[in-house]
Scaffold this motif. Structure first.
Motif, PDB file in Angstrom:
ATOM      1  N   ILE A   1       0.931  -1.084   0.087  1.00 42.18           N
ATOM      2  CA  ILE A   1       0.042   0.178  -0.143  1.00 42.18           C
ATOM      3  C   ILE A   1       0.908   1.014  -0.074  1.00 42.18           C
ATOM      4  O   ILE A   1       1.593   1.396   0.771  1.00 42.18           O
ATOM      5  N   GLY A   2       1.132   2.063  -1.115  1.00 40.17           N
ATOM      6  CA  GLY A   2       1.775   2.972  -1.148  1.00 40.17           C
ATOM      7  C   GLY A   2       1.667   3.881  -2.265  1.00 40.17           C
ATOM      8  O   GLY A   2       1.026   3.488  -3.290  1.00 40.17           O
ATOM      9  N   PRO A   3       2.631   5.145  -2.438  1.00 37.58           N
ATOM     10  CA  PRO A   3       2.346   5.921  -3.529  1.00 37.58           C
ATOM     11  C   PRO A   3       2.857   5.506  -4.920  1.00 37.58           C
ATOM     12  O   PRO A   3       3.868   4.872  -4.778  1.00 37.58           O
ATOM     13  N   VAL A   4       2.244   5.774  -5.843  1.00 39.28           N
ATOM     14  CA  VAL A   4       2.954   5.868  -7.059  1.00 39.28           C
ATOM     15  C   VAL A   4       2.787   7.041  -8.051  1.00 39.28           C
ATOM     16  O   VAL A   4       1.840   8.005  -7.345  1.00 39.28           O
ATOM     17  N   MET A   5       3.609   7.398  -8.754  1.00 39.52           N
ATOM     18  CA  MET A   5       3.420   8.658  -9.551  1.00 39.52           C
ATOM     19  C   MET A   5       3.211   8.463 -11.272  1.00 39.52           C
ATOM     20  O   MET A   5       3.831   7.760 -11.866  1.00 39.52           O
ATOM     21  N   ARG A   6       2.423   9.535 -11.730  1.00 41.16           N
ATOM     22  CA  ARG A   6       2.142   9.378 -13.270  1.00 41.16           C
ATOM     23  C   ARG A   6       2.028  10.939 -13.712  1.00 41.16           C
ATOM     24  O   ARG A   6       1.071  11.491 -13.024  1.00 41.16           O
TER      25      ARG A   6
END
Lengths: 432, 432
Positions: free
Chosen positions: A112-117
């Protein structure tokens, strides 16, 4: 000095204090359900070498990379291009490739955690968002029971987090679709386009499939709109085509349904839907989408499927896997747009994570309040002790602004418990 | 295609599967203790506008910024320079500035998550690492009870996570040091250098303070090496100087000690140490460092202190605060270097998060195993069901490789529970 612009960068969302309570409650609950089903949390770095992301089909137009604020002054030179993860699946593939010999298979993990686009900034689309994923990876064959387990876990999550809300997990198998295309002699090079067409059908029911004969279009639509109970659809599939891929897909789907029933996943929480295609290239078998009934406009709130070549490009080995993902940030942001839902989610988060505040009628009583705080904490409560030297009414105002549902007021001769939840009130009164 | 380099980028650490169990157990425990003390988790974006980081003294040589992998093709142009956070304190200051009117003060929050610093890559130094922070921010005066609470929370964390390990939280007050310098007529412009000198004393006991008379050097050393019990040191401070800042610092320290005793923090877990300076500019009062006894070489494992102007540069207002931070990644990485500690931490993490695996003597029994899994899970256990069609010995080997301490083997006529923990075994036997 010019005035600083302290707002968050465009596309980077920050939840308000009340919303954060809900976000944290959801993350905690989802993590607990993942863990309770044998998927321990496992974290990978936020960045990887960009060549690995590009090799796995990341969209280079949307990939962020790390640079230095003042490259010429940087304390150390970086030789590799470090790209920020855009999902959790490619980092998982890299983790498996790096740690293959330390792992036992089937290998289950949650994250569970951040991703970036680097998407176009627009309402409801964020450049950083939390994804909640589980995957199970096999070193050889992987039982279809794993595909069924994903459905059971999705059901557990929404049952727990939105007990009043109906939801439905729609299941299909990509082999049924690609087998169908093949049975009708469609060109394999067109399959991707056909799957995308199906994926878009719900949003654009009048879309036309350019370049295909009307007859073929009609047959596809007729096929994917086959409805009925799971048993009725499975029965119809049996006679529909004898193309081997189609037959395999139908048999896999029937097996998943059989295991779902063994697991006693309630029948009204899932259904077979032949329109579910999941455009993403890498899915090869079972696919899922989840909708909140009455909120279909939100789109799928939890999706996933089975894939076969997770880490092939990294380790030259086929590893089958199946996984699901919840786009938590976008989902909660959308739900918060409705003030009634927001209130009910906030109330639920506060109720599930009760928090006691201890107030002192006089600051001279602070030592007693602190001791009482330690006692209640040792019994498993979350306790905040108000420590500032303020009039009692100011302290009560603080507790109300913080929406803390339970106040313990320490006086010289008495200690009063004020609590909306009468059961909690009685439990605390026994302890003070 | 050239072979891909799948290793993590230089300076970006990834823990092994066994180590991850410990990392997750520590994060979960720390989050629970923070929450239980009235510090709910609150998250901010990974990036902020770089101007805000520079204004708060971030080292521009170490700051990472986001760029696009292919800037010329990016789907959207980004106008602001988005810098990756290098700590949790500056993002907290920005959060407070942005949400000031929604917050109730004193405002308590915790955060556990990654930060990045572009440091020189070297053993034991990482460019991405998790920090676990709590802070309490006041809108006006903030009681010294908050300073004492930080010590109580540090003690709760290390008591819980390393119950066999002695630790000591060393406490000082910056006003005592700066008041001492002022009393001896040191130039205020030199204070920073003097504090850094003290900070380095433990590592370099023979360091000399260039540019100051020998007499002054001797007096500083004599002063900071004042030892004894907390009461003895506080008593000595009373007569030492009547410089107002010195007196204020000594009184604050005495008050913190008084509240620590009211909170019943064991006396062997903390001490006054006048050498603790915390070189970071922004501390203004109480400062802390924490050492593991016998592992002093690790340096401080949890540090922090009080500051006065958290958000001044962002909102033109003085907000006092006090906080602590655990550099979790570096701490655990260091502890894992010792195989014995690593084993005891891994065993503890497994024991605290017991995990049951259900094996089937025959794959035909899988439906029963799945049902049993649902039953045990509904009783609060974490349960993994082995689903693959493998001989029982292979399944047992899997459970052993995964270090799962409790196996339930479903047979046609009997169900066997194999569990090292006999109490857990008895509880499960009652349920199967």
């Amino acid at each position: 000095m010019a005035k600083l612009n302290t707002s968050t960068p465009s596309g980077f969302l920050e939840f308000s204090p009340a919303e954060q309570r809900v976000v944290q409650h959801w993350k905690k609950t989802i993590a607990e359900i993942f863990e309770a089903n044998g998927f321990p949390m496992l974290e990978t770095p936020l960045v990887e070498r960009s060549e690995n992301f590009e090799a796995k089909g990341g969209n280079p137009k949307e990939i962020y990379v790390l640079d230095r604020l003042r490259r010429e002054e940087a304390v150390d030179q970086d030789k590799d291009i470090r790209a920020v993860r855009f999902d959790h699946t490619v980092p998982l593939a890299l983790y498996v490739a790096r740690h293959f010999n330390e792992l036992a298979f089937p290998f289950r993990r949650s994250v569970i955690g951040p991703v970036m686009r680097g998407e176009r900034a627009q309402k409801g689309r964020f450049r950083q968002f939390d994804q909640c994923d589980i995957d199970v990876i096999g070193s050889e064959k992987l039982s279809l029971a794993n595909d069924a387990q994903m459905v059971a876990i999705i059901a557990q999550i929404f049952e727990k987090l939105m007990p009043e809300q109906k939801f439905v997990i729609r299941i299909n198998n990509r082999k049924i679709l690609t087998g169908f295309f093949a049975a009708f002699n469609a060109n394999p090079a067109e399959f991707k386009k056909l799957l995308d067409f199906l994926d878009n059908l719900e949003k654009n029911p009048n879309a036309k499939l350019a370049g295909h004969p009307i007859e073929f279009q009609e047959r596809i639509l007729e096929f994917v709109e086959t409805t009925g109970t799971a048993d009725e659809i499975l029965e119809k599939l049996k006679d529909f085509s004898d193309h081997p891929e189609f037959v395999e897909g139908a048999e896999e789907l029937a097996e998943v349904v059989k295991i779902l029933r063994a697991m006693k996943v309630p029948e009204d929480q899932w259904q077979i839907d032949l329109r579910i295609a999941r455009g993403l290239d890498y899915y090869t078998g079972t696919v899922y989408e989840t909708n909140l009934v009455g909120y279909e406009g939100l789109g799928s709130v939890c999706s996933g499927g089975r894939y076969d070549d997770l880490a092939k490009v990294f380790m030259g080995k086929d590893l089958p896997g199946v996984g699901i993902s919840i786009g938590l940030t976008r989902l909660l942001w959308q739900l918060f747009q409705d003030e009634n839902i927001k209130k009910s989610l906030t109330d639920a988060a506060l109720k599930k994570n009760p928090h006691i505040i201890i107030l002192s009628r006089d600051n001279l009583l602070l030592a007693s309040s602190l001791q009482l705080g330690e006692e209640l904490r040792s019994k498993g409560f979350s306790v905040e002790v108000y420590m500032e030297d303020k009039k009692i009414q100011k302290q009560i105002d603080f507790a109300k602004k913080m929406a803390i549902p339970c106040r313990v007021i320490v006086g010289e001769n008495d200690t009063i418990v004020e609590c909306e939840d009468l059961e909690l009130k009685a439990r605390i009164e026994n302890l003070v």
